[in-house]
Write an enzyme that holds these catalytic residues in place. Structure first.
Site, mmCIF file in Angstrom:
data_model
loop_
_atom_site.group_PDB
_atom_site.id
_atom_site.type_symbol
_atom_site.label_atom_id
_atom_site.label_comp_id
_atom_site.label_asym_id
_atom_site.label_seq_id
_atom_site.Cartn_x
_atom_site.Cartn_y
_atom_site.Cartn_z
ATOM 1 N N TYR A 162 -1.795 -0.440 10.429
ATOM 2 C CA TYR A 162 -1.836 -1.077 8.698
ATOM 3 C C TYR A 162 -1.053 0.094 7.862
ATOM 4 C CZ TYR A 162 -3.743 -0.984 4.737
ATOM 5 O OH TYR A 162 -4.289 -1.367 2.884
ATOM 6 N N SER A 182 1.174 -0.975 0.136
ATOM 7 C CA SER A 182 -0.093 0.044 0.249
ATOM 8 C C SER A 182 1.004 1.103 0.010
ATOM 9 C CB SER A 182 -0.996 -0.032 1.361
ATOM 10 O OG SER A 182 -1.533 1.192 1.352
#
Length: 252
Positions: free
Chosen positions: A152, A135
């Protein structure tokens, strides 16, 4: 083999591979969504589609996979590590250790476990390729006007490191390992359980649109070409790379 293959980016990847005539193995923790995905894929494709329901962050489950997938088609030659979750948006000092551990376990441990389990088989395949879904959150921080996502971000940054190390260790054997770093894509289930932006999809779209130079969020199917590239002979000299696909989020 695609983890988290029942919906979102994983399903978009599966559809792209099916359209190219690939045999598929889809792994997902949601058995109902997995069955729906299988029916959708079989409706438009005659290739072999095997679905396996389970938790790819569970070591015992992952260790059982190689024996479940060996067939006349030969060894797995492409592994897409896509499964992931995001937690509730809270500042780092408010994150519980349980939530931190769960995100790292699902997002990072699963990549390690799947790669470790499938590597012996993949090294026997022709042009083996591992594609990890990272990501842009593993490359840049998220500002407070958007989301707090320390766990995350940490997990996705670690995936990038693991990708490069896997490429370094196994490149001499012909195995390539690369990562795709998407920006924000609508139509996925990432973070659904956290209820971030629940009922505020228009607000989310506006915030993303303001951040990216293309002026809109991405759609999961727009990642399909990158998966096909990294799985195919068109990328035989790409190894240890991170390809950003974010509509220009990180360009400005």
């Amino acid at each position: 083999m695609i983890t988290g293959g029942a919906s979102g980016i994983g399903l978009a990847c599966a559809i792209a591979f099916a359209n190219e005539g690939c045999d598929l193995v889809l792994v997902d923790i949601d058995s109902d969504e997995l069955e729906t995905a299988r029916e959708r894929l079989e409706a438009g494709n005659s290739r072999s589609i095997l679905t396996i329901s389970g938790d790819v962050s569970d070591e015992n489950f992952v260790q059982s996979l190689p024996d479940q997938i060996m067939s006349d088609s030969g060894p797995i030659n492409v592994l897409v590590n896509n499964a992931g979750i995001s937690p509730k948006s809270v500042p780092l000092h408010e994150i519980s250790y349980a939530d931190w551990s769960r995100v790292l376990k699902v997002n990072l441990d699963s990549v390690f476990l799947m790669t470790r389990a499938l590597l012996p088989q993949m090294l026997k395949a022709k042009n083996p390729s591992i594609i990890n879904v990272a990501s842009i959150s593993g490359m840049v921080g998220l500002t407070k006007d958007f989301l707090f996502q320390a766990a995350y971000c940490a997990s996705k940054s670690a995936i990038i490191g693991l990708t490069r190390q896997t490429a370094t260790e196994y490149g001499e054997y012909g195995l390539r390992c690369n990562a795709i770093a998407p920006g924000w894509h609508l139509g996925t289930r990432l973070g659904e359980s956290s209820a971030n932006f629940a009922g505020e999809q228009e607000l989310l779209r506006q915030r993303v649109s303001q951040r990216v130079t293309l002026g809109r969020p991405g759609e999961a199917h727009e990642l399909a070409g990158l998966f096909l590239l990294l799985a195919s002979n068109a990328s035989t000299y790409i190894n240890g790379s991170v390809i950003i696909q974010d509509g220009g989020w990180t360009s400005s």
